[in-house]
Design a protein around this motif. Sequence first.
Motif, PDB file in Angstrom:
ATOM      1  N   LEU A 141      11.725  -4.821   0.708  1.00 26.21           N
ATOM      2  CA  LEU A 141      12.435  -5.985   1.256  1.00 26.21           C
ATOM      3  C   LEU A 141      11.992  -7.295   0.610  1.00 26.21           C
ATOM      4  CD1 LEU A 141      12.410  -5.096   5.073  1.00 26.21           C
ATOM      5  CD2 LEU A 141      14.361  -4.988   3.497  1.00 26.21           C
ATOM      6  N   GLY A 142      10.994  -7.210  -0.276  1.00 28.02           N
ATOM      7  CA  GLY A 142      10.481  -8.417  -0.916  1.00 28.02           C
ATOM      8  C   GLY A 142       9.516  -9.189  -0.037  1.00 28.02           C
ATOM      9  N   GLN A 143       9.021  -8.588   1.006  1.00 27.01           N
ATOM     10  CA  GLN A 143       8.050  -9.236   1.906  1.00 27.01           C
ATOM     11  C   GLN A 143       6.644  -8.909   1.386  1.00 27.01           C
ATOM     12  OE1 GLN A 143       9.065  -7.926   5.872  1.00 27.01           O
ATOM     13  NE2 GLN A 143      11.094  -8.842   5.759  1.00 27.01           N
ATOM     14  N   TYR A 144       6.311  -9.521   0.259  1.00 22.20           N
ATOM     15  CA  TYR A 144       5.119  -9.149  -0.483  1.00 22.20           C
ATOM     16  C   TYR A 144       3.813  -9.501   0.215  1.00 22.20           C
ATOM     17  CZ  TYR A 144       8.626  -8.414  -4.051  1.00 22.20           C
ATOM     18  OH  TYR A 144       9.735  -7.985  -4.724  1.00 22.20           O
ATOM     19  N   GLU A 145       3.766 -10.614   0.929  1.00 17.23           N
ATOM     20  CA  GLU A 145       2.526 -10.979   1.625  1.00 17.23           C
ATOM     21  C   GLU A 145       2.213  -9.974   2.729  1.00 17.23           C
ATOM     22  OE1 GLU A 145       2.604 -15.052   2.892  1.00 17.23           O
ATOM     23  OE2 GLU A 145       3.092 -15.762   0.878  1.00 17.23           O
ATOM     24  N   GLU A 146       3.224  -9.597   3.493  1.00 18.24           N
ATOM     25  CA  GLU A 146       3.023  -8.594   4.538  1.00 18.24           C
ATOM     26  C   GLU A 146       2.706  -7.232   3.924  1.00 18.24           C
ATOM     27  OE1 GLU A 146       5.722  -8.447   7.996  1.00 18.24           O
ATOM     28  OE2 GLU A 146       6.633 -10.250   7.113  1.00 18.24           O
ATOM     29  N   ALA A 147       3.361  -6.906   2.817  1.00 14.97           N
ATOM     30  CA  ALA A 147       3.095  -5.633   2.139  1.00 14.97           C
ATOM     31  C   ALA A 147       1.654  -5.583   1.644  1.00 14.97           C
ATOM     32  CB  ALA A 147       4.065  -5.438   0.973  1.00 14.97           C
ATOM     33  N   LEU A 148       1.162  -6.705   1.115  1.00 19.28           N
ATOM     34  CA  LEU A 148      -0.218  -6.767   0.649  1.00 19.28           C
ATOM     35  C   LEU A 148      -1.189  -6.534   1.805  1.00 19.28           C
ATOM     36  CD1 LEU A 148      -2.303  -7.260  -1.563  1.00 19.28           C
ATOM     37  CD2 LEU A 148      -2.075  -9.720  -1.112  1.00 19.28           C
ATOM     38  N   LEU A 149      -0.943  -7.147   2.942  1.00 13.42           N
ATOM     39  CA  LEU A 149      -1.803  -6.935   4.109  1.00 13.42           C
ATOM     40  C   LEU A 149      -1.781  -5.470   4.545  1.00 13.42           C
ATOM     41  CD1 LEU A 149      -0.956 -10.110   6.236  1.00 13.42           C
ATOM     42  CD2 LEU A 149      -3.050  -9.656   4.917  1.00 13.42           C
ATOM     43  N   VAL A 151      -1.052  -2.770   2.655  1.00 12.58           N
ATOM     44  CA  VAL A 151      -1.720  -1.897   1.684  1.00 12.58           C
ATOM     45  C   VAL A 151      -3.238  -2.069   1.764  1.00 12.58           C
ATOM     46  CG1 VAL A 151      -1.734  -3.331  -0.414  1.00 12.58           C
ATOM     47  CG2 VAL A 151      -1.455  -0.874  -0.606  1.00 12.58           C
ATOM     48  N   GLU A 152      -3.704  -3.283   2.015  1.00 16.73           N
ATOM     49  CA  GLU A 152      -5.151  -3.501   2.163  1.00 16.73           C
ATOM     50  C   GLU A 152      -5.685  -2.772   3.393  1.00 16.73           C
ATOM     51  OE1 GLU A 152      -5.393  -7.774   2.068  1.00 16.73           O
ATOM     52  OE2 GLU A 152      -5.532  -7.806  -0.129  1.00 16.73           O
ATOM     53  N   GLU A 153      -4.921  -2.773   4.469  1.00 12.98           N
ATOM     54  CA  GLU A 153      -5.336  -2.056   5.667  1.00 12.98           C
ATOM     55  C   GLU A 153      -5.434  -0.552   5.392  1.00 12.98           C
ATOM     56  OE1 GLU A 153      -4.358  -1.838  10.422  1.00 12.98           O
ATOM     57  OE2 GLU A 153      -2.888  -2.752   9.094  1.00 12.98           O
ATOM     58  N   ILE A 154      -4.463  -0.017   4.677  1.00 10.30           N
ATOM     59  CA  ILE A 154      -4.485   1.414   4.350  1.00 10.30           C
ATOM     60  C   ILE A 154      -5.697   1.738   3.466  1.00 10.30           C
ATOM     61  CG2 ILE A 154      -3.267   3.310   3.214  1.00 10.30           C
ATOM     62  CD1 ILE A 154      -0.639   1.767   3.846  1.00 10.30           C
ATOM     63  N   LEU A 168      -2.740   3.101  -4.548  1.00 11.85           N
ATOM     64  CA  LEU A 168      -2.577   1.950  -3.659  1.00 11.85           C
ATOM     65  C   LEU A 168      -3.329   0.728  -4.177  1.00 11.85           C
ATOM     66  CD1 LEU A 168      -2.669   3.690  -0.181  1.00 11.85           C
ATOM     67  CD2 LEU A 168      -0.696   2.677  -1.341  1.00 11.85           C
ATOM     68  N   GLN A 169      -4.458   0.933  -4.834  1.00 12.66           N
ATOM     69  CA  GLN A 169      -5.177  -0.193  -5.430  1.00 12.66           C
ATOM     70  C   GLN A 169      -4.367  -0.828  -6.558  1.00 12.66           C
ATOM     71  OE1 GLN A 169      -8.827   1.914  -6.253  1.00 12.66           O
ATOM     72  NE2 GLN A 169      -9.858   1.008  -4.471  1.00 12.66           N
ATOM     73  N   MET A 170      -3.619   0.004  -7.289  1.00 11.23           N
ATOM     74  CA  MET A 170      -2.724  -0.537  -8.331  1.00 11.23           C
ATOM     75  C   MET A 170      -1.605  -1.357  -7.683  1.00 11.23           C
ATOM     76  SD  MET A 170      -4.068   0.339 -11.161  1.00 11.23           S
ATOM     77  CE  MET A 170      -2.772  -0.103 -12.287  1.00 11.23           C
ATOM     78  N   GLU A 171      -1.064  -0.864  -6.589  1.00  9.85           N
ATOM     79  CA  GLU A 171      -0.041  -1.619  -5.863  1.00  9.85           C
ATOM     80  C   GLU A 171      -0.627  -2.952  -5.377  1.00  9.85           C
ATOM     81  OE1 GLU A 171       3.154  -1.076  -5.281  1.00  9.85           O
ATOM     82  OE2 GLU A 171       3.390   0.988  -5.913  1.00  9.85           O
ATOM     83  N   GLN A 172      -1.846  -2.900  -4.894  1.00 10.94           N
ATOM     84  CA  GLN A 172      -2.532  -4.099  -4.422  1.00 10.94           C
ATOM     85  C   GLN A 172      -2.665  -5.110  -5.546  1.00 10.94           C
ATOM     86  OE1 GLN A 172      -6.651  -3.414  -3.400  1.00 10.94           O
ATOM     87  NE2 GLN A 172      -6.607  -4.992  -1.806  1.00 10.94           N
TER      88      GLN A 172
END
Length: 176
Positions: A141-149, A151-154, A168-172
């Motif tokens: 959805l392009g909600q990158y800030e929320e996605a970053l949070l 992925v960091e939680e995971i 997931l670290q690459m995604e981060q």
Amino acid sequence: MKPPAYSENLPVIAYNLGGGLLNIIFGAAAAVLALIATPHSTLFVLSAMFSALNISLGISNIYPFNPGMATDGYNLRVVIKNSDEKYALWLQLFFMAFLAEGGRLDALPEAVTTVPANIDYGSHLQAVGAPLLRFAHLESLGQYEEALLQVEEIINKGNLVPLQKIDLQMEQLLLT
């Protein structure tokens, strides 16, 4: 392998043992073919190799152990005991069917992208269930800030296979 709508009656035995049992059945059929083939012929060699490979894969997948990446036998033992684990398994089956049918990540239903409040990140099934679907959905959805949070939680809480963690670290990195 598309699962029915989620319920406590999810056929977890069929989903978790079906693949391993089919490996054993095909391996046994190949063993019979090897027995009737001319010794040392190409058919004999290929059938014997196919038989050994499939029987060993089937047994190792059905045996309930977790050497860093859980087998289907292990997953079955876990999901029978815990409805949260059963739901996490259903989510993964749903997601694979959704993608196979041409579903887009941005069109995932909200019900499957909501992380349950009682999630156990120590569980390998739960850690890559709803949290990962939520991450993929937010990213699409392009909600990158929320996605970053997410992925960091995971990464920080999840019981992940090393390859999953690296992915997931690459995604981060891409999101920062």
